[in-house]
Write an enzyme that holds these catalytic residues in place. Structure first.
Site, PDB file in Angstrom:
ATOM      1  N   PHE A  16      41.997  36.422  39.075  1.00 23.02           N
ATOM      2  CA  PHE A  16      40.662  37.020  39.089  1.00 23.02           C
ATOM      3  C   PHE A  16      40.644  38.537  38.918  1.00 23.02           C
ATOM      4  O   PHE A  16      39.813  39.230  39.514  1.00 23.02           O
ATOM      5  CB  PHE A  16      39.933  36.635  40.386  1.00 23.02           C
ATOM      6  CG  PHE A  16      40.128  35.206  40.785  1.00 23.02           C
ATOM      7  CD1 PHE A  16      39.730  34.184  39.942  1.00 23.02           C
ATOM      8  CD2 PHE A  16      40.742  34.875  41.979  1.00 23.02           C
ATOM      9  CE1 PHE A  16      39.935  32.855  40.287  1.00 23.02           C
ATOM     10  CE2 PHE A  16      40.953  33.557  42.337  1.00 23.02           C
ATOM     11  CZ  PHE A  16      40.548  32.544  41.485  1.00 23.02           C
ATOM     12  N   CYS A  17      41.549  39.062  38.098  1.00 24.49           N
ATOM     13  CA  CYS A  17      41.613  40.507  37.865  1.00 24.49           C
ATOM     14  C   CYS A  17      41.702  41.279  39.175  1.00 24.49           C
ATOM     15  O   CYS A  17      41.126  42.363  39.328  1.00 24.49           O
ATOM     16  CB  CYS A  17      40.405  40.990  37.055  1.00 24.49           C
ATOM     17  SG  CYS A  17      40.298  40.274  35.416  1.00 24.49           S
ATOM     18  N   ALA A  18      42.443  40.697  40.131  1.00 19.43           N
ATOM     19  CA  ALA A  18      42.653  41.337  41.430  1.00 19.43           C
ATOM     20  C   ALA A  18      44.054  40.966  41.912  1.00 19.43           C
ATOM     21  O   ALA A  18      44.233  40.425  42.998  1.00 19.43           O
ATOM     22  CB  ALA A  18      41.595  40.888  42.425  1.00 19.43           C
TER      23      ALA A  18
END
Length: 443
Positions: free
Chosen positions: A363-365
């Site tokens: 999740f781009c995290a």
């Protein structure tokens, strides 16, 4: 089956969309991926259709339609500013999305930047050319506030950039308190409101924050626009984010070099032809959400999110992801692991066999997932205005079936993604012309 939606909420386009399953059936699509991109509100789509006949150049045309479009753009700017509680002297700059807005701010910050390690990559990566320090969040909100105090005291940043709501767990931080802490240390505060604004009221002036960024495609206006809203001085002093026509007062060539006088913000950072349709779509979404963002929206989503979390907790082998045990609020974003199955396989089976759309991955995290899962992928279900109790219950039942019996179809990994093999569904139903020869086509 027709979706049963709250009459108090604005309608979205495609709420009754039917999709094919691998077994040949068709079912109503349960879109539980609103945190990635939300469908347009019907009012947004209708307004864009009204604007299209008038579409023309903005700011530099004398024709009637050009004058109309210029008025529409500047009216949209004012509408968005009101929706997020901008102060009278704040500037509203239209961007492509939150990532673009934060990148613009990064060019304007006159000193070091501080962030938490739980941020989206848009916030973690924007400061590559600026001194940047990352603070490890604590296991509790209280511990995280203490870590921020220490980081502000140690690094003396010009700016603290912080998320309004986690795009992984939905948890929020006490922004008013964070702003007070940062301002006491002499730092300004930028809020990534991409995940917060669709779910809760965001009032820049009331928070006391200095900057706010959000994306239209998460706020039910997926027409390619976002905004950066905030204090003018840094933005007026920054180099133009997108140099070109419309961003300058004058350009001269002297001795083979250009001599440029730049306009102030927002024009300074909106070079080229602006995304008029994106701007008016975003403003239309703000108008539609304004009457319900304080009441009907959070009530609807809290009920569904609580139902989803309670249902998943009761499924053996499912673990919900959370950063803190004392978060003041959570928006309708729920991430989880299935102990016995890869996240990508779970997501593929939910889609192919049940008509449920979720997200899988990190999740781009990535730093946050390193903390929460040891770097493993997870599944994320996120609810929006079109979400229903039926959608939630379908997901819980489907996950329970997957845990108990495994997938009911065969799957394989292709280019790092799990896909049904074979996949009899038409994955290009809107294609124009022939599909022959397309790479990856099963038929």
């Amino acid at each position: 089956m027709t979706a049963v939606l709250s009459p108090a909420l604005p309608l979205t386009v495609g709420a009754d969309l039917e999709v094919p399953l691998v077994d040949g059936r068709r079912v109503r699509y349960a879109d539980l991926d609103a945190a990635a991109s939300a469908p347009p509100l019907q009012a947004v789509a209708d307004h864009v259709a009204e604007v299209l006949p008038y579409y023309a150049s903005v700011h530099r045309g004398a024709g009637y339609t050009s004058r109309v479009c210029t008025s529409l753009l500047e009216s949209a700017r004012a509408t968005v500013g009101r929706f997020v509680g901008a102060r009278t002297d704040d500037v509203v700059v239209f961007t492509r999305n939150t990532t673009d807005a934060v990148a613009l701010l990064a060019r304007a910050v006159p000193g070091p930047v501080l962030t938490l390690d739980l941020e989206h990559h848009a916030t973690l990566l924007a400061w590559r050319h600026t001194p940047h320090h990352v603070v490890a969040a604590g296991d509790t909100v209280r511990g995280t506030l203490d870590a921020l105090r220490d980081g502000l005291r140690t690094h003396r940043p010009a700016l603290l950039a912080v998320t309004g709501a986690s795009n992984v767990t939905g948890e929020t931080l006490p922004l008013t308190t964070i702003v007070e802490i940062a301002h006491a240390a002499g730092a300004r505060v930028a809020v990534d409101a991409a995940q917060l604004a669709p779910h809760r009221r965001v009032d820049l002036a009331a928070l006391g924050a200095d900057y706010l960024a959000l994306s239209g495609h998460k706020l039910y206006a997926p027409y390619g626009a976002g905004v950066l809203v905030g204090r003018r001085d840094w933005l007026d002093a920054a180099p133009a984010h997108l140099a070109g026509g419309g961003a300058v007062r004058s350009v001269a060539v002297t001795d083979g070099e250009t001599d440029t006088a730049w306009l102030p913000a927002p024009q300074r950072h909106e070079g080229g032809t602006p995304n008029l349709l994106g701007a008016v779509a975003l403003a239309a979404a703000c108008r539609a959400l304004e009457p319900v963002i304080d009441s009907a929206v959070p009530a609807h989503e809290r009920e569904l999110a609580a139902r989803l979390r309670a249902g998943l907790v009761d499924v053996p082998g499912v673990r919900l992801l959370e950063c803190f045990d004392d978060a003041p609020d959570q928006v309708a974003v729920v991430a989880f692991e299935v102990e016995t199955l890869p996240a990508g396989l779970v997501a593929a089976a939910l889609s192919a066999e049940h008509g449920i759309g979720v997200r899988d991955g990190r999740f781009c995290a990535h730093p946050l997932l390193d903390r929460l899962t040891g770097g493993r992928d997870a599944v994320r279900a996120s609810l929006g205005l079109a979400g229903t109790a039926d959608d939630v219950d379908r997901l819980v039942v489907a996950v329970a079936q997957l845990v108990a019996r495994g997938p009911g179809w065969t799957y394989a990994q292709r280019d790092g993604r799990w896909v049904p093999t074979p996949d009899p569904r038409d994955l290009d139903p809107l294609a124009v012309g022939t599909r022959e020869g397309l790479p990856g086509c099963d038929r």
